[in-house]
Design an enzyme around this catalytic site. Structure first.
Site, short mmCIF file in Angstrom:
data_model
loop_
_atom_site.label_atom_id
_atom_site.label_comp_id
_atom_site.label_asym_id
_atom_site.label_seq_id
_atom_site.Cartn_x
_atom_site.Cartn_y
_atom_site.Cartn_z
N ASP A 108 0.84 -1.20 0.00
CA ASP A 108 0.00 0.00 0.00
C ASP A 108 0.88 1.24 0.00
O ASP A 108 2.01 1.21 0.50
CB ASP A 108 -0.85 0.05 1.28
CG ASP A 108 -2.05 -0.90 1.24
OD1 ASP A 108 -2.37 -1.45 0.18
OD2 ASP A 108 -2.66 -1.09 2.32
N ARG A 158 -1.25 -0.80 -8.56
CA ARG A 158 -2.65 -0.45 -8.25
C ARG A 158 -2.71 1.08 -8.31
O ARG A 158 -1.93 1.74 -7.62
CB ARG A 158 -3.04 -0.94 -6.85
CG ARG A 158 -4.38 -0.38 -6.38
CD ARG A 158 -4.55 -0.44 -4.87
NE ARG A 158 -4.59 -1.80 -4.36
CZ ARG A 158 -4.25 -2.11 -3.10
NH1 ARG A 158 -3.83 -1.19 -2.25
NH2 ARG A 158 -4.30 -3.36 -2.70
#
Ligand SMILES: Cc1cc2nc3c(=O)[nH]c(=O)nc-3n(C[C@H](O)[C@H](O)[C@H](O)COP(=O)(O)OP(=O)(O)OC[C@H]3O[C@@H](n4cnc5c(N)ncnc54)[C@H](O)[C@@H]3O)c2cc1C
Length: 281
Positions: A108, A158
């Site tokens: 992340d 992502r």
């Protein structure tokens, strides 16, 4: 920390790995993949960082066969703010376990004071591991360049808007500018990226990715959509029915408050979800 309140339960699968895996199994039965996230951030204690790495390894081993072993981690839970060498050791341990079980680890992206260090650590890990991907945030001015670099390196990205409060010198502030940057990054990734993840609940951006890939004859198998647990569940099923790969981010654990707070802060819709779930509307 107190157990997830009725409010947080909308966005957090539960406190334990078992509750997260149960949520993942339900999604799997609907044709939806998961990425499991043990909640936590900004760990400054070595023992806590080791426990976080161990818990992630245990989770990877426990996800039942047939369900993709895919997790998301934050490097600050693995000691990025303690010492980089220490963080590298812990994160590569998690990647080794993921490799042993055929799993994948997504790193992340956190606030801008961690952006460069997160990318640097990702690149270091990527030298010895194929099974790792990164997140880039379209609200940062730097991101279009980072996307181009990631494409050159064949990195798995992502793309999301970005969830942290950032100053104007680092990040677009206006939603139209953020969306425009998102579309530019998504187009580059959809056309040339390595299995990009289009992570958004924003219908205009979901539609844009669908229209763009249809126009350019990019097959749905070359990318996936990602959304957060609790947000737009009907849309997940529609995308699966339309032939798209769909993955849901399934957060769990006791350190749920900062994650929950970001969800509430970013959208008034999310607050109305909470109000509806409280009052049964
Ligand atoms: C899988 C995933 C992983 C992420 N990982 C990271 C990360 O590593 N780092 C990071 O900084 N951020 C991450 N984010 C969060 C992201 O950066 C955004 O903060 C968050 O997704 C909100 O932006 P949005 O594009 O989804 O839509 P928003 O800007 O919240 O909403 C735009 C529009 O979408 C529609 N919409 C939004 N919510 C709903 C809803 N609940 N129901 C119906 N319609 C709705 C509405 O039309 C709304 O006007 C991640 C997001 C996802 C989905």
């Amino acid at each position: 920390m107190r157990p997830p309140s009725i409010l947080a339960r909308r966005f957090v699968a539960g406190e334990t790995a078992d509750t997260a895996i149960a949520a993942g199994l339900e999604l799997h039965a609907r044709g939806i993949n998961s990425t499991f996230d043990l909640l936590g951030e900004d760990v400054l204690d070595k023992g806590a960082a080791v426990r976080s790495a161990t818990a992630n390894k245990d989770l990877l081993r426990r996800i039942p066969k047939g369900v993709e072993r895919n997790i998301s981690i934050k490097l600050t839970t693995m000691g990025l703010d303690i010492a980089e060498g220490f963080c590298f050791e812990l994160a590569s341990g998690v990647l080794d376990t993921a490799r042993q079980v055929g799993g994948f680890v997504r790193i992340d992206m956190e606030g801008s004071k961690h952006t460069q260090r997160t990318i640097d650590m990702f690149r270091q890990l990527r030298r010895s591991h194929e099974n790792v991907g990164i997140v880039l945030q379209a609200y940062l001015h730097r991101t279009e360049q980072d996307v181009k670099e990631a494409i050159k390196r064949h990195d798995r990205v992502r793309i999301c808007k970005g969830a942290y409060k950032e100053p104007p010198e680092m990040a677009f502030q206006d939603m139209d500018d953020i969306r425009a940057s998102y579309r530019r990054c998504a187009e580059l990734l959809l056309e040339k990226g390595n299995y990009p993840a289009i992570a958004t609940h924003d219908e205009s951006l979901v539609k844009h990715a669908i229209a763009y890939t249809r126009d350019k004859a990019i097959q749905p198998a070359r990318f996936e959509f990602q959304m957060l647990y609790g947000l737009r569940p009907r849309r997940w099923d529609q995308l699966v029915a339309a032939g798209y790969n769909m993955r849901v981010y399934v957060p769990y654990g006791t350190h749920w408050f900062p994650y929950f707070y970001r969800r509430l802060r970013e959208r008034k819709e999310n607050i109305s979800f909470v109000v509806r779930s409280l009052f049964g509307g």
